[in-house]
Motif scaffolding. Structure first.
Motif, PDB file in Angstrom:
ATOM      1  N   VAL A 131       0.833  -1.209   0.000  1.00  9.12           N
ATOM      2  CA  VAL A 131       0.000   0.000   0.000  1.00  9.12           C
ATOM      3  C   VAL A 131       0.865   1.255   0.000  1.00  9.12           C
ATOM      4  O   VAL A 131       0.637   2.187  -0.795  1.00  9.12           O
ATOM      5  N   LEU A 132       1.858   1.300   0.861  1.00 12.99           N
ATOM      6  CA  LEU A 132       2.655   2.515   0.996  1.00 12.99           C
ATOM      7  C   LEU A 132       3.536   2.765  -0.219  1.00 12.99           C
ATOM      8  O   LEU A 132       3.715   3.918  -0.638  1.00 12.99           O
ATOM      9  N   ASP A 133       4.086   1.712  -0.812  1.00 13.48           N
ATOM     10  CA  ASP A 133       4.899   1.905  -2.019  1.00 13.48           C
ATOM     11  C   ASP A 133       4.066   2.492  -3.157  1.00 13.48           C
ATOM     12  O   ASP A 133       4.571   3.251  -3.981  1.00 13.48           O
ATOM     13  N   GLN A 134       2.788   2.143  -3.187  1.00 13.62           N
ATOM     14  CA  GLN A 134       1.939   2.606  -4.274  1.00 13.62           C
ATOM     15  C   GLN A 134       1.322   3.982  -4.026  1.00 13.62           C
ATOM     16  O   GLN A 134       1.158   4.765  -4.949  1.00 13.62           O
ATOM     17  N   TYR A 135       1.024   4.284  -2.770  1.00 11.28           N
ATOM     18  CA  TYR A 135       0.209   5.476  -2.508  1.00 11.28           C
ATOM     19  C   TYR A 135       0.823   6.527  -1.592  1.00 11.28           C
ATOM     20  O   TYR A 135       0.320   7.645  -1.540  1.00 11.28           O
ATOM     21  N   ASP A 136       1.888   6.205  -0.875  1.00 13.81           N
ATOM     22  CA  ASP A 136       2.446   7.198   0.052  1.00 13.81           C
ATOM     23  C   ASP A 136       3.478   8.039  -0.664  1.00 13.81           C
ATOM     24  O   ASP A 136       4.628   7.646  -0.804  1.00 13.81           O
ATOM     25  N   HIS A 137       3.072   9.223  -1.101  1.00 14.86           N
ATOM     26  CA  HIS A 137       3.933  10.053  -1.945  1.00 14.86           C
ATOM     27  C   HIS A 137       4.370  11.329  -1.230  1.00 14.86           C
ATOM     28  O   HIS A 137       4.577  12.357  -1.865  1.00 14.86           O
ATOM     29  N   GLU A 138       4.525  11.272   0.085  1.00 19.08           N
ATOM     30  CA  GLU A 138       4.906  12.481   0.815  1.00 19.08           C
ATOM     31  C   GLU A 138       6.385  12.490   1.184  1.00 19.08           C
ATOM     32  O   GLU A 138       6.797  13.092   2.165  1.00 19.08           O
TER      33      GLU A 138
END
Length: 202
Positions: free
Chosen positions: A185-192
């Motif tokens: 999830v984080l590799d795909q959506y965490d863009h901060e």
């Protein structure tokens, strides 16, 4: 603000006991007599507070959802204070190693989702609202670039990963499932800008 009445306090005791019981043993494992005993009350007093077992189960699901949300919010606040993005705080908290064994205190969606289709309309309605609330909460912390169906997909991943991990147990195999889902999830959506932030013990 007026103090709750004795009847209101008694009802709260019943609902609190039932909220723990449904997550611990599932809906089929929740009997009125057992709940009243756990709440320290006599079986005969049940119908002074609820019209039916299903009414109690619906109230218990509501309470379980509130309790779980409050607990998650407190832990997420701590992660945000440490610098996590809102999405990372959500994912790392929900899929934490500490959430894995806490069936009785944890998310009622993960604990009870497989039983929902067989419940009464009132109970299913409460559960559906909890799912919608979770999807909306995830939607609010997603980057603008995420697609319109991303929040539902993430919630499906979170809930499914926790259920599968609990099937494997509170062990290395179960924790590996949580870790894999977090990364996905984080590799795909965490863009901060925190993709390289190390994962701390949970």
């Amino acid at each position: 603000m007026s103090q709750p009445s004795r009847k209101e306090l008694t009802r709260e005791r019943i609902v609190t006991a039932a909220a723990r019981a449904i997550r611990r043993g599932g809906y089929a494992g929740v009997g009125v007599a057992d709940i009243m005993k756990e709440a320290g009350l006599t079986h005969g007093g049940f119908y002074a507070h609820f019209d039916s077992r299903d009414a109690m189960l619906a109230a218990a699901m509501e309470q379980a959802g509130r309790d779980s949300s409050a607990r998650l919010a407190r832990r997420m606040a701590g992660r945000r204070a440490d610098g996590d993005s809102p999405l990372r705080a959500w994912v790392e908290t929900y899929l934490s190693d500490t959430h894995l064994p806490r069936l009785e205190e944890g998310c009622p969606i993960a604990a009870l989702a497989s039983e929902m289709p067989r419940q009464s309309p009132d109970v299913r309605g409460v559960a559906a609202r909890r799912v919608s609330t979770m999807i909306e909460a995830i939607q609010q912390v997603l980057p603008a670039s995420a697609g319109s169906h991303a929040a539902a997909a993430i919630v499906s991943t979170l809930v499914g990963a926790l259920q599968l991990a609990r099937t494997l147990g509170d062990n290395a195999e179960g924790r590996a499932v949580l870790a894999a889902a977090r990364r996905s999830v984080l590799d795909q959506y965490d863009h901060e800008g925190q993709d390289n932030k190390p994962h701390l013990p949970h």
